[in-house]
Design a protein around this motif. Structure first.
Motif, mmCIF file in Angstrom:
data_model
loop_
_atom_site.group_PDB
_atom_site.id
_atom_site.type_symbol
_atom_site.label_atom_id
_atom_site.label_comp_id
_atom_site.label_asym_id
_atom_site.label_seq_id
_atom_site.Cartn_x
_atom_site.Cartn_y
_atom_site.Cartn_z
ATOM 1 N N VAL A 193 31.106 54.437 26.770
ATOM 2 C CA VAL A 193 31.672 54.717 28.092
ATOM 3 C C VAL A 193 33.173 54.930 27.998
ATOM 4 C CG1 VAL A 193 32.140 53.718 30.368
ATOM 5 C CG2 VAL A 193 29.857 53.549 29.393
ATOM 6 N N GLY A 194 33.863 54.076 27.251
ATOM 7 C CA GLY A 194 35.309 54.217 27.113
ATOM 8 C C GLY A 194 35.705 55.527 26.458
ATOM 9 N N ALA A 195 35.016 55.891 25.368
ATOM 10 C CA ALA A 195 35.327 57.139 24.679
ATOM 11 C C ALA A 195 34.996 58.354 25.552
ATOM 12 C CB ALA A 195 34.557 57.209 23.363
ATOM 13 N N ALA A 196 33.873 58.282 26.290
ATOM 14 C CA ALA A 196 33.476 59.415 27.131
ATOM 15 C C ALA A 196 34.467 59.646 28.275
ATOM 16 C CB ALA A 196 32.075 59.173 27.693
ATOM 17 N N LEU A 197 34.880 58.564 28.949
ATOM 18 C CA LEU A 197 35.844 58.723 30.037
ATOM 19 C C LEU A 197 37.187 59.218 29.514
ATOM 20 C CD1 LEU A 197 35.275 55.769 32.518
ATOM 21 C CD2 LEU A 197 34.833 58.185 32.850
ATOM 22 N N ALA A 198 37.583 58.726 28.344
ATOM 23 C CA ALA A 198 38.834 59.210 27.762
ATOM 24 C C ALA A 198 38.736 60.694 27.442
ATOM 25 C CB ALA A 198 39.161 58.410 26.497
ATOM 26 N N TRP A 199 37.609 61.129 26.922
ATOM 27 C CA TRP A 199 37.418 62.547 26.606
ATOM 28 C C TRP A 199 37.481 63.397 27.873
ATOM 29 C CZ3 TRP A 199 33.692 66.247 27.866
ATOM 30 C CH2 TRP A 199 33.724 67.411 27.102
ATOM 31 N N LEU A 200 36.832 62.934 28.944
ATOM 32 C CA LEU A 200 36.883 63.672 30.204
ATOM 33 C C LEU A 200 38.307 63.743 30.747
ATOM 34 C CD1 LEU A 200 33.693 62.309 32.026
ATOM 35 C CD2 LEU A 200 34.050 64.611 31.104
ATOM 36 N N PHE A 201 39.038 62.638 30.624
ATOM 37 C CA PHE A 201 40.425 62.626 31.090
ATOM 38 C C PHE A 201 41.275 63.603 30.281
ATOM 39 C CE2 PHE A 201 44.764 61.085 30.554
ATOM 40 C CZ PHE A 201 45.190 61.034 31.866
ATOM 41 N N VAL A 202 41.055 63.629 28.983
ATOM 42 C CA VAL A 202 41.820 64.530 28.111
ATOM 43 C C VAL A 202 41.557 65.986 28.500
ATOM 44 C CG1 VAL A 202 42.030 65.380 25.746
ATOM 45 C CG2 VAL A 202 42.021 62.918 26.197
ATOM 46 N N ARG A 203 40.289 66.323 28.749
ATOM 47 C CA ARG A 203 39.961 67.698 29.154
ATOM 48 C C ARG A 203 40.610 68.048 30.490
ATOM 49 N NH1 ARG A 203 36.993 70.902 25.489
ATOM 50 N NH2 ARG A 203 36.599 72.136 27.353
ATOM 51 N N LEU A 204 40.536 67.124 31.450
ATOM 52 C CA LEU A 204 41.157 67.349 32.753
ATOM 53 C C LEU A 204 42.664 67.520 32.603
ATOM 54 C CD1 LEU A 204 41.088 67.338 35.874
ATOM 55 C CD2 LEU A 204 41.296 64.848 35.768
ATOM 56 N N ARG A 205 43.268 66.710 31.770
ATOM 57 C CA ARG A 205 44.714 66.794 31.568
ATOM 58 C C ARG A 205 45.115 68.143 30.973
ATOM 59 N NH1 ARG A 205 47.404 62.252 27.817
ATOM 60 N NH2 ARG A 205 46.114 63.323 26.278
ATOM 61 N N GLN A 206 44.315 68.642 30.051
ATOM 62 C CA GLN A 206 44.608 69.944 29.457
ATOM 63 C C GLN A 206 44.556 71.053 30.494
ATOM 64 O OE1 GLN A 206 41.700 70.198 26.345
ATOM 65 N NE2 GLN A 206 42.968 69.115 24.850
ATOM 66 N N VAL A 207 43.528 71.019 31.351
ATOM 67 C CA VAL A 207 43.380 72.063 32.376
ATOM 68 C C VAL A 207 44.535 72.006 33.368
ATOM 69 C CG1 VAL A 207 41.956 72.851 34.289
ATOM 70 C CG2 VAL A 207 40.874 72.151 32.139
ATOM 71 N N VAL A 208 44.867 70.806 33.820
ATOM 72 C CA VAL A 208 45.903 70.661 34.841
ATOM 73 C C VAL A 208 47.266 71.050 34.298
ATOM 74 C CG1 VAL A 208 47.103 68.982 36.290
ATOM 75 C CG2 VAL A 208 44.617 68.907 36.111
ATOM 76 N N THR A 209 47.620 70.539 33.118
ATOM 77 C CA THR A 209 48.946 70.839 32.567
ATOM 78 C C THR A 209 49.082 72.295 32.156
ATOM 79 O OG1 THR A 209 48.155 70.043 30.402
ATOM 80 C CG2 THR A 209 49.387 68.507 31.781
ATOM 81 N N ARG A 210 47.968 72.991 31.894
ATOM 82 C CA ARG A 210 48.027 74.408 31.565
ATOM 83 C C ARG A 210 48.356 75.229 32.811
ATOM 84 N NH1 ARG A 210 43.732 74.527 28.284
ATOM 85 N NH2 ARG A 210 42.318 75.003 30.001
ATOM 86 N N ARG A 211 47.869 74.792 33.957
ATOM 87 C CA ARG A 211 48.093 75.553 35.185
ATOM 88 C C ARG A 211 49.341 75.080 35.932
ATOM 89 N NH1 ARG A 211 41.959 76.128 37.760
ATOM 90 N NH2 ARG A 211 41.057 77.225 35.959
ATOM 91 N N LEU A 212 49.633 73.801 35.867
ATOM 92 C CA LEU A 212 50.797 73.236 36.546
ATOM 93 C C LEU A 212 51.620 72.445 35.535
ATOM 94 C CD1 LEU A 212 48.938 71.880 39.703
ATOM 95 C CD2 LEU A 212 50.270 73.981 39.567
ATOM 96 N N PRO A 213 52.312 73.102 34.634
ATOM 97 C CA PRO A 213 52.942 72.395 33.517
ATOM 98 C C PRO A 213 54.027 71.414 33.931
ATOM 99 C CG PRO A 213 53.635 74.692 33.597
ATOM 100 C CD PRO A 213 52.533 74.539 34.586
ATOM 101 N N GLU A 214 54.755 71.686 35.010
ATOM 102 C CA GLU A 214 55.850 70.798 35.400
ATOM 103 C C GLU A 214 55.454 69.853 36.532
ATOM 104 O OE1 GLU A 214 58.634 70.456 33.865
ATOM 105 O OE2 GLU A 214 58.260 72.060 32.436
ATOM 106 N N ASP A 215 54.829 70.410 37.577
ATOM 107 C CA ASP A 215 54.554 69.619 38.771
ATOM 108 C C ASP A 215 53.505 68.542 38.529
ATOM 109 O OD1 ASP A 215 56.326 71.271 39.996
ATOM 110 O OD2 ASP A 215 54.793 72.618 40.805
#
Length: 558
Positions: A193-215
């Motif tokens: 569970v810990g590894a899976a949630l971390a993986w999902l967070f990492v993917r979400l972070r990549q998508v968000v920072t790619r589209r909104l790098p500063e904000d």
């Protein structure tokens, strides 16, 4: 006392204890916080703080374990895995059984399951408290890594053992076979569970920072701070170990961060936030112990009518058994595991009797022990009081204070003549990393030309200026000295050269950081070294960017 008043008081006392620690550097911060809390509450005979045990566990445990998993150096964790696992699981089992049977013999009125719960509560060690005591001493780096790894995993194994002991007390039923199967399910499920949630967070972070790098930086950091609580809650709802889930999540996030070397602002905000949270939560737990110490003593005396001296003697006896079991385990099992590691070709040093004694006294009980003790429910399923709870909390609190006192006196004596060369390997690898990072920066700059930089080109001598500035920066990386102020015939030329210099410095710093992360990925440096070196580069980059912004505004945005 209301929750708002309690939190305000803890934050104020935490800040005050930090100031007092600066005036009394010889005294460890955990002891100061316990003493300060006790002094504040003595006129009122103990503040009756009523926290729901489940809420207390949810509030303090996930962020502390997540931070431990995120910070611990993974290279040393793998290299020293045998002694670390031997301490984290073997010693925990020995402590639960040894302390449990001893307490049941010493206090016949305490049920065996409750005695085992006390043994489980006393199993986790506190590497933060050890660091507070040894910050001016020469604790060998290898021993420090073992203690950090032990503290990370025995927090999880001890609290899982506590859960089984509490369930056995609540239900009156305990099956070793069923407990073993449940332990495997809880452990594997929690890690998954810990590894899976971390993986999902990492993917979400990549998508968000790619589209909104500063904000998106602040929002990403806030989500990361909430991640341990979400991981713990979800794992517990699924019937697996939320403790191991928080640890696995922190370790997974750490590995994912190795691929985000370019996100300077996010990394700096993240590190600052976790430093504040970790120090605040650790301090709040020790302050809570101090605030409740008079009440804990009173409840313990009421639960044990033998008298204060008799109760104090039992705390001393339990603490001696705790340290004795640790010394025996360190002398036999850990020495054997390290000998096996050396025989298989891994470079680990065989501990001397003095280091065994140091490792024994370094088994300080701290924040996790108190959090585990206070997380025990007040009543059973039928509404009757949990048997011996106040006595258990008293014994755990007394062991925390005694192990701290023993370490404060014993560790400086044992480490007084420890040579300063113990930290040489880490200093050497950091020097090598700085050299390799500087070489990568020079190579990057030498492979560039003036067309690759974003700077105002208004002169036929641009290429000459570029070569002059590049040479000056290269000499600085070779010598690591202050750059010379460029001589120019006009303010405009000076401004252009300054902007060019800042642009080149920025590219070089980025190359330095990329090389440091590469060194970490190939295990040339560990996480501690990476964090310290990258922080230097990040601060330098922030300074360079401010210079660029200032120059840009002076030129009217040109």
């Amino acid at each position: 006392m209301s929750t708002v008043e309690l939190v305000s008081l803890l934050l104020m006392l935490g800040a005050l204890s930090g100031l007092v620690a600066q005036w009394l550097p010889a005294a460890p911060l955990p002891l100061l916080q316990i003493a300060l809390g006790a002094i504040v509450t003595l006129p009122h005979h103990g503040l009756h703080v009523k926290l729901d045990p489940e809420v207390f566990l949810l509030l303090f445990i996930p962020p502390l374990l997540f931070a431990d998993g995120w910070r611990i150096p993974k290279r040393e964790l793998y290299r020293l895995r045998r002694p670390i696992l031997t301490l984290s699981f073997g010693l925990v089992l020995v402590t639960v059984l040894g302390v449990g049977y001893f307490v049941h013999w010493l206090i016949p009125g305490m049920p065996l399951s409750v005695a085992f719960a006390l043994g489980a509560v006393l199993s986790p060690t506190d590497a933060v408290a050890v660091s507070a005591i040894t910050r001016r001493l020469h604790l060998p780096a290898e021993l420090q890594h073992i203690l950090e790894g032990e503290s990370l995993f025995n927090d999880a194994s001890g609290l899982v053992a506590l859960k089984f002991a509490v369930v056995a007390t609540l239900t009156g039923v305990f099956s070793l076979r069923a407990a073993g199967m449940d332990l495997v399910w809880m452990a594997l499920g929690g890690v998954a569970v810990g590894a899976a949630l971390a993986w999902l967070f990492v993917r979400l972070r990549q998508v968000v920072t790619r589209r909104l790098p500063e904000d998106a930086i602040l929002h990403i950091v806030v989500l990361l701070l909430l991640l341990p609580f979400a991981t713990y809650t979800l794992a517990e709802r699924l019937g697996v170990s939320g403790i191991l889930a928080a640890v696995a999540c922190g370790i997974t996030i750490n590995f994912a961060d190795l691929e985000r070397s370019e996100h300077v602002a996010e990394r700096m905000q993240q590190q600052s936030a976790w430093n504040i949270i970790e120090s605040t939560f650790n301090g709040m737990i020790f302050l809570l112990l101090g605030l409740q110490l008079p009440a804990i003593i009173g409840d313990g005396l009421q639960d044990h009518p033998g008298g204060a001296w008799s109760l104090l003697g039992k705390v001393v006896a339990v603490t001696l058994v705790l340290l004795g079991l640790r010394w025996l385990w360190m002398s036999v099992a850990v020495r054997r595991s390290m000998h096996t590691a050396r025989r298989r070709g891994r470079q680990v040093s065989q501990p001397t009797p003095r280091l065994v004694a140091v490792a024994t006294l370094a088994g300080i009980r701290g924040a996790i022990t108190l959090a585990g003790a206070l997380s025990i429910p007040h009543v059973l399923a039928n509404g009757s009081p949990f048997p011996g709870r106040e006595l258990l909390v008293f014994m755990a609190s007394g062991s925390i204070v005694l192990t701290l006192l023993v370490a404060v006196v014993g560790l400086p004596l044992l480490l007084r003549h420890q040579p300063d060369e113990a930290d040489a390997p880490r200093q050497r690898e950091m020097r090598e990393a700085r050299v390799l990072a500087a070489q990568a920066a020079v190579e990057t700059m030498e492979s560039m030309d003036a067309s690759e930089t974003t700077w105002p080109r208004a002169s036929l001598h641009d290429d000459v200026e570029y070569a002059e500035v590049a040479t000056r920066i290269a000499l600085e990386y070779h010598r690591r000295i202050e750059a010379h102020t460029p001589e120019a015939t006009s303010a405009a030329e000076m401004q252009r050269e300054h902007r060019l210099e800042m642009a080149l410095r920025l590219r070089c710093l980025q190359a330095e950081r990329a090389e440091l992360y590469r060194l970490r990925r190939v295990h040339r440096i560990n996480d501690h070294s990476l964090r310290e070196l990258v922080q230097e580069v990040d601060l330098a980059e922030v300074s360079v960017r401010k210079h660029l912004q200032g120059t840009h505004s002076q030129n009217g945005g040109l």
